[in-house]
Design a protein around this motif. Structure first.
Motif, PDB file in Angstrom:
ATOM      1  N   LEU A  29       0.836  -1.206   0.000  1.00  0.00           N
ATOM      2  CA  LEU A  29       0.000   0.000   0.000  1.00  0.00           C
ATOM      3  C   LEU A  29       0.870   1.255   0.000  1.00  0.00           C
ATOM      4  CD1 LEU A  29      -2.809  -1.059   2.526  1.00  0.00           C
ATOM      5  CD2 LEU A  29      -3.012  -0.896   0.044  1.00  0.00           C
ATOM      6  N   ASP A  30       1.933   1.219   0.806  1.00  0.00           N
ATOM      7  CA  ASP A  30       2.833   2.377   0.868  1.00  0.00           C
ATOM      8  C   ASP A  30       3.482   2.650  -0.482  1.00  0.00           C
ATOM      9  OD1 ASP A  30       2.307   2.922   3.469  1.00  0.00           O
ATOM     10  OD2 ASP A  30       4.091   1.932   4.286  1.00  0.00           O
ATOM     11  N   ARG A  33       1.053   4.324  -2.763  1.00  0.00           N
ATOM     12  CA  ARG A  33       0.833   5.713  -2.350  1.00  0.00           C
ATOM     13  C   ARG A  33       2.035   6.578  -2.726  1.00  0.00           C
ATOM     14  NH1 ARG A  33      -0.177   4.548   2.702  1.00  0.00           N
ATOM     15  NH2 ARG A  33      -2.422   4.250   2.723  1.00  0.00           N
ATOM     16  N   THR A  34       3.224   6.054  -2.442  1.00  0.00           N
ATOM     17  CA  THR A  34       4.460   6.817  -2.683  1.00  0.00           C
ATOM     18  C   THR A  34       4.683   7.095  -4.166  1.00  0.00           C
ATOM     19  OG1 THR A  34       5.406   5.761  -0.743  1.00  0.00           O
ATOM     20  CG2 THR A  34       6.949   6.836  -2.233  1.00  0.00           C
ATOM     21  N   THR A  37       1.154   9.259  -5.609  1.00  0.00           N
ATOM     22  CA  THR A  37       0.754  10.561  -5.070  1.00  0.00           C
ATOM     23  C   THR A  37       1.406  11.762  -5.764  1.00  0.00           C
ATOM     24  OG1 THR A  37       0.223   9.507  -2.965  1.00  0.00           O
ATOM     25  CG2 THR A  37       0.430  11.899  -2.954  1.00  0.00           C
ATOM     26  N   GLY A  73      -5.526  10.194   3.438  1.00  0.00           N
ATOM     27  CA  GLY A  73      -5.908  10.153   2.028  1.00  0.00           C
ATOM     28  C   GLY A  73      -6.595   8.866   1.615  1.00  0.00           C
ATOM     29  N   LYS A  75      -7.246   4.501   2.052  1.00  0.00           N
ATOM     30  CA  LYS A  75      -6.419   3.305   2.172  1.00  0.00           C
ATOM     31  C   LYS A  75      -5.459   3.121   1.004  1.00  0.00           C
ATOM     32  CE  LYS A  75     -10.390   1.255   2.762  1.00  0.00           C
ATOM     33  NZ  LYS A  75     -11.239   2.339   3.302  1.00  0.00           N
ATOM     34  N   ALA A  76      -5.802   3.731  -0.140  1.00  0.00           N
ATOM     35  CA  ALA A  76      -4.947   3.629  -1.341  1.00  0.00           C
ATOM     36  C   ALA A  76      -4.797   2.190  -1.818  1.00  0.00           C
ATOM     37  CB  ALA A  76      -3.592   4.296  -1.106  1.00  0.00           C
ATOM     38  N   GLU A 104      -7.614   6.403  -9.311  1.00  0.00           N
ATOM     39  CA  GLU A 104      -7.778   7.169  -8.069  1.00  0.00           C
ATOM     40  C   GLU A 104      -8.600   8.437  -8.330  1.00  0.00           C
ATOM     41  OE1 GLU A 104      -7.194   5.539  -5.637  1.00  0.00           O
ATOM     42  OE2 GLU A 104      -6.739   6.790  -3.910  1.00  0.00           O
TER      43      GLU A 104
END
Lengths: 364, 364
Positions: A29-30, A33-34, A37, A73, A75-76, A104
């Motif tokens: 997930l990170d 997101r990274t 985003t 923001g 759970k992405a 998204e």
């Protein structure tokens, strides 16, 4: 990923994934997101003022006064899926980024509009956009994010991007169909479990399905592979929504960022409600009478916590809670089975399984 | 077409087109409507209930009770342009149909949302969708039409369709930017003429530009030809909007289907208002004072016909009406000049000129 589901091709998946599986997922997930985003922020920055600010508030990048914030923001899950999707097709995860951003953007377009239509005042622990910036901005910024989603894909100017946009458009149409069904069901006394599942497949399944195919399509996967990946995503979406329906009634407001009994306050015909109403027995009967009276109650807005708690207890007594939990596990199993039909690197498969596990056990 | 503008490459176009030119245009508009409407209806029929019904009401195909009606579906300038666009590229007019339908869907998506955001109660001589079916349906059906526009193009599954979708997406983004500017200007005391023209170029010019290029793109035109056609369409759009701004204040409600002084009631900073405010003299000064007071007036909703008439008279006295009429003619001239840079059959050029003439002299 969950150790019990490792290499579980065709085998029965655990009904309750191990805690290990859930922890593992945070890295996936990170990463989503990274990587997504910054591109998402650059896209949103293209919007004309004040839409850029309103969108930044919605995404949690600034607060209502315009100050930078490290807001929640979401759970992405979708960006993570889009990057894994590219890897499933043998491409680099970065190939999936425009897809992750586009999905998204569509997801958040729908949140902005749905919150307004549903009158939801809270999302991700903050006031919703229409509450802070007014209904017109919620409509307008939603429209802008929707348009931006197609722009981000089409400016790639490749045949694959055209195919990806087509899948995203199909998913968006289903998303809108699902919201139309959801709204119309609120005014109906009876909704069948099948109707509810169809609605949730449209509203949640279709876009999650698209997230799982879009990276692969951008990475050059054939239509059959993309379709199979969509099947995993669709059932993952149904599992996701079943859990969402449980959280919408019994979720902890601290964790979900929504009001207590959120779905009951909105008269949502969600899975636990529909399943309970279709059951036999006294609790189901009593629930049916109560909800029918509620539909006409002029003071429904002022119902107390206890009144909602009583309805939740009846839903549980009639079996709606347990049926929905089982349904989440059933959809989880179908999703994993679809995954087994696609050739992909073992690590990618393991992470997709771990994401499915996470979806079923999450608390928010 | 107007005889006086025949073969007017580079020459000055007439400031008032002849009546003959205006009559000729009805055939072109009818063809666009006749060829595009069945495809548009088939597309709208794909929407899940009740969105199909709500959309059919909006398009004037049924009345508020669901009975078939031959309602006013609008002027249908955009479909006519899209078919001529295909012919300008040497293709059959039918090649432009999906483009005509897609542009019409985007146009009507924006009408549905704008009417709600602006609180407009009347369109095409009938109550607007949000008045009849509620705000949620206006949002939802607008979203659905927007998604459908891309679907109609992308399901052609050609490289040209991908290019057309990209242009449509760019135009849609500008359309949304324009609406955002329009709304924000309503709350500002002063807006420059340049800001107003930029807003109108986004809100009206961009989609008309797209209508004039989309058929050509579907017909295989190169990017340069499409860009030049868009230049014609953009300035045609600015001429169109200038006339709309005149009709928004001095139009006959019988003809326009809107309320009297419609734009004044909404505090629109339209061209006549902005031009008048930027003029020198007593009328401009008095108008500025009045509008500044209006912005704070709590009883603005209840202003009488006479009060709006007084504002309209001041706008005219300050020169806002004449400036806007001249601007319409100026944009008309630029549009025709752009047209002269593209090779195309004489008949097609003549009909595009006639459409430009029509846009400047129309009463609705």
């Amino acid at each position: 990923m969950s150790s019990t589901s490792t290499g579980s091709r065709g085998e029965t998946v655990p009904t309750v994934p191990s805690a290990a599986g859930v922890e593992d997922v945070s890295g996936v997930l990170d990463r989503g997101r990274t990587l997504a985003t910054p591109v998402l922020r650059a896209a949103v920055d293209r919007l004309a003022p004040p839409m850029d600010t309103v969108a930044a508030y919605h995404f949690g990048w600034i607060d209502a006064e315009g100050r930078p914030s490290a807001g929640d923001g979401g759970k992405a899950v979708r960006p993570a899926l889009a990057l894994l999707s590219a890897e499933a097709a043998g491409a680099a995860p970065e190939v999936g980024i425009p897809g992750a951003v586009a999905v998204e953007l569509v997801h958040n377009f729908s949140l902005l509009h749905d919150d307004l239509m549903d009158g939801d005042e809270q999302r991700r622990h903050r006031d919703t956009v229409w509450k802070v910036h007014g209904p017109a901005q919620a409509i307008l910024v939603g429209d802008a994010l929707f348009a931006l989603a197609n722009e981000v894909l089409l400016e790639l100017d490749t045949v694959e991007a055209g195919r990806a946009t087509r899948r995203l458009t199909t998913a968006s149409r289903k998303l809108i169909d699902g919201q139309a069904q959801d709204i119309s069901y609120e005014h109906r006394e009876r909704v069948t479990v099948e109707e509810c599942l169809e609605m949730e497949g449209n509203k949640t399944g279709a876009l999650l399905a698209c997230a799982v195919s879009i990276g692969a399509v951008l990475g050059g996967a054939d239509e059959k592979t993309a379709d199979t990946l969509e099947r995993y995503g669709y059932h993952l979406g149904l599992a996701f929504q079943a859990v969402d329906d449980l959280l919408g009634i019994w979720g902890d407001p601290e964790a979900t960022g929504k009001q207590t009994w959120s779905d009951l306050r909105q008269r949502k015909k969600s899975l636990p409600v529909v399943a309970a109403l279709s059951a036999d027995g006294e609790a189901a009967e009593r629930l049916g009478e109560l909800l029918a009276a509620d539909a006409k109650a002029s003071d429904f807005e002022n119902f107390s916590e206890e009144e909602f708690a009583a309805r939740a207890a009846l839903i549980e007594e009639a079996g709606g809670r347990e049926w929905t939990a089982q349904e989440a596990r059933r959809q989880h199993t179908i999703a994993i089975e679809a995954l087994n039909e696609v050739e992909m690197p073992d690590r990618v498969r393991a992470q997709l399984v771990a994401l499915a596990d996470f979806v079923v056990v999450r608390k928010r």
